[in-house]
Structure formats: structure tokens, C-alpha cells
Design an enzyme around this catalytic site. Structure first.
Site, PDB file in Angstrom:
ATOM      1  N   TYR A   3      -2.489   0.151  10.486  1.00 20.40           N
ATOM      2  CA  TYR A   3      -2.439  -0.254   9.086  1.00 20.40           C
ATOM      3  C   TYR A   3      -1.121   0.156   8.435  1.00 20.40           C
ATOM      4  CZ  TYR A   3      -3.737  -0.649   4.165  1.00 20.40           C
ATOM      5  OH  TYR A   3      -3.765  -0.986   2.831  1.00 20.40           O
ATOM      6  N   SER A  51       0.838  -1.193   0.000  1.00 23.96           N
ATOM      7  CA  SER A  51       0.000   0.000   0.000  1.00 23.96           C
ATOM      8  C   SER A  51       0.871   1.240   0.000  1.00 23.96           C
ATOM      9  CB  SER A  51      -0.890   0.021   1.251  1.00 23.96           C
ATOM     10  OG  SER A  51      -1.546   1.258   1.391  1.00 23.96           O
TER      11      SER A  51
END
Length: 292
Positions: free
Chosen positions: A186, A173
Site C-alpha cells: 500500500y 495517503s
């Protein structure tokens, strides 16, 4: 110290040669490899990026092994892959559970064969600050987003080494390269996933033609740098990267520049810049467990 500086100066000609080589390669179209008949395992294949990636491999006549915790979504993906003319084997797997991963990997080897392309796509995200994020949520984030990559790699890498043929894809990501507000767990897990991939044990331990791809993904994210990316566009970039053995892809490409900027500019300026860009995530990326 002087000896170190001199040694570095001696490396400059080599640096210039490699820079020139990279520039020349950038103008040469990359040949796409065939994945027909390859056994491709995709985690988090029950929806989203995982599902669309499965469809693309199905169109290329790969043999699909699909993992997800969501049985209904998984079966839908498998059914569509079969309509596209590919073999598809669905396994309900909890990627937060190490033993479930290992036992399912054994079933895959017995029932399907040796996986030659592993796509670590499953991921989970909780949008809250540190104190609002519950401890089990932090644990689940790391279990799915990075620890699962260790277990799947340990399970399938040995066969790739024996066969001298394989490809491991890490769907990471943009949050694995730069921080985003309210995504501490995250971002931390994705930084770990990127770090695991950069370590690249294939090249460290063995000199083998095995390709690693770190696909840095910014999906369903809004910012002032450009429009929200459609999943189909992201998967198109992913497939191009896999088929041409690219080492790392940033989607959108502006994220690549951001990673350089963070290492150069002062902290106070970076704070202003991030407020200006105003990155906002509004969707789970790649994986969603029950009850979320």
C-alpha cells in the site's frame, strides 16, 4: 563546482522574494471558485470518502459522474445526489482493469460530456507483511492505487487541454509520504501516486491554468498525535482544497512535519519515533473490491 555554487548564490534573492510572497499569500483569504455545472468524475464513489465527496459536489450543483465496482453502493450514492438536486450518472467500473476504464471513459464522453474535474479516489489496501501478502493482492494494489490514475488521466486530460479548463484531484495517503508497518504494498503504491502527481504533466508540458491537487489523506488511522479523523472532516478539507486550488493538503497536518523529520533525523531515532507515534490503519481507504 565553483561555478555551480556561484549560480546558486545568485538565486538567493529570488528565493527570498518567493518566500516573502508565500508568507504574504498565507494571510490573504483564498477566493473559492464555482463548480456549478462542472462535470465531476469521482472514482470509488460507492462509499466512504468518495461518497461523501460526491454529496458535497452535489450540494454545489455540479454534474456527477460516479464510478465504483460496487453497484449497490454506487446506486445509493447516485440516488442521494439526485435528492440534493444534482444530476448523477452511475457507471459500474473496475478501476483495476485498464480496458474497463478506457471503455467507460468513452461512454462518459458520449453520454455526459467532457469531464472538467477528475477525482482519483479509488484505493485498496491489504494489511499484512511482504510474505503474507499474496501476489495478486500486490498487483491489485498497484492497479487500483496508481495505474488507474494513469489511465483516467490519459482518458480525460486531452479534453481539459482543449478546453483550457480542468482540475485533477489525487486522493493519496499519509502512507505515500512515510512508511507504515504491515502496509508495504500500500505504501509503495501511494508513494507512486504522490510521485505521479508531483510530476504534474500539465505544468511541465503546457503553461495552462489547470490546477492539480494532491490530497494526502490519513483516514481512519489511529496514532498518538491526535484523535482518529472522521470522514466528514477529511472531506471538508478536501473540498476546501479543491475550491481554492491548493496544491497539496495533509490531513492531519502533523503528517507534513513527519515528512520533513524523516529527511533530517537519524534512522535509529526515526525507528523510536515511529514506535512512539504508533500509527495503525484499521479500514480500507476509498475502495473495496468484492471478496475483500
Amino acid at each position: 563546482m565553483i561555478k555551480f555554487v556561484l549560480d546558486c548564490l545568485l538565486l538567493l534573492p529570488l528565493l527570498l522574494v518567493f518566500i516573502l510572497e508565500s508568507l504574504l499569500k498565507s494571510f490573504i483569504p483564498k477566493k473559492r471558485k464555482s463548480v456549478t455545472g462542472e462535470i465531476v468524475l469521482i472514482t470509488g464513489a460507492g462509499h466512504g470518502i468518495g461518497r461523501l465527496t460526491a454529496y458535497e459536489f452535489a450540494k454545489l450543483k455540479s454534474k456527477l459522474v460516479l464510478w465504483d465496482i460496487n453497484k449497490h453502493g454506487l446506486e445509493e450514492t447516485a440516488a442521494e445526489c439526485r435528492k440534493l438536486g444534482a444530476q448523477a450518472h452511475a457507471f459500474v467500473v473496475d478501476c483495476s482493469n485498464r480496458e474497463d476504464i478506457y471503455s467507460s471513459a468513452k461512454k462518459v464522453k458520449t453520454e455526459v460530456g467532457d469531464v472538467s474535474i477528475l477525482v482519483n479516489n479509488a484505493g485498496v489496501v491489504y494489511t499484512s507483511d511482504l510474505f503474507a501478502t499474496q501476489d495478486p493482492q500486490i498487483e491489485k494494489t498497484f492497479e487500483v492505487n496508481v495505474l488507474a490514475h494513469f489511465w483516467t488521466t490519459k482518458a480525460f486530460l486531452p479534453a481539459m487541454m482543449r478546453n483550457n479548463h480542468g482540475h485533477i484531484v489525487t486522493v493519496a495517503s499519509a502512507a505515500g509520504h512515510t512508511t507504515v508497518p504491515f502496509l508495504m504494498a500500500y505504501c509503495s503504491s501511494k508513494f507512486a501516486a504522490v510521485g505521479l502527481h508531483r510530476f504534474n504533466p500539465l505544468n511541465t508540458w503546457y503553461s495552462m491554468p489547470l490546477a492539480h491537487l494532491n490530497f494526502s489523506l490519513c483516514r481512519l488511522c489511529e496514532n498518538s498525535l491526535g484523535p482518529t479523523l472522521e470522514p466528514e472532516e477529511v472531506v471538508s478539507k478536501l473540498m476546501k482544497g479543491v475550491l481554492t486550488n491548493q496544491k497539496m493538503i495533509f490531513v492531519p497536518s502533523s503528517i507534513s512535519a513527519m515528512t520533513v523529520v524523516e529527511r533530517i533525523f537519524p534512522e535509529r531515532f526515526l525507528a523510536v519515533l515511529k514506535r512512539k507515534i504508533n500509527v495503525r490503519f484499521d479500514a480500507v481507504i476509498g475502495y473495496k473490491s468484492k471478496g475483500e
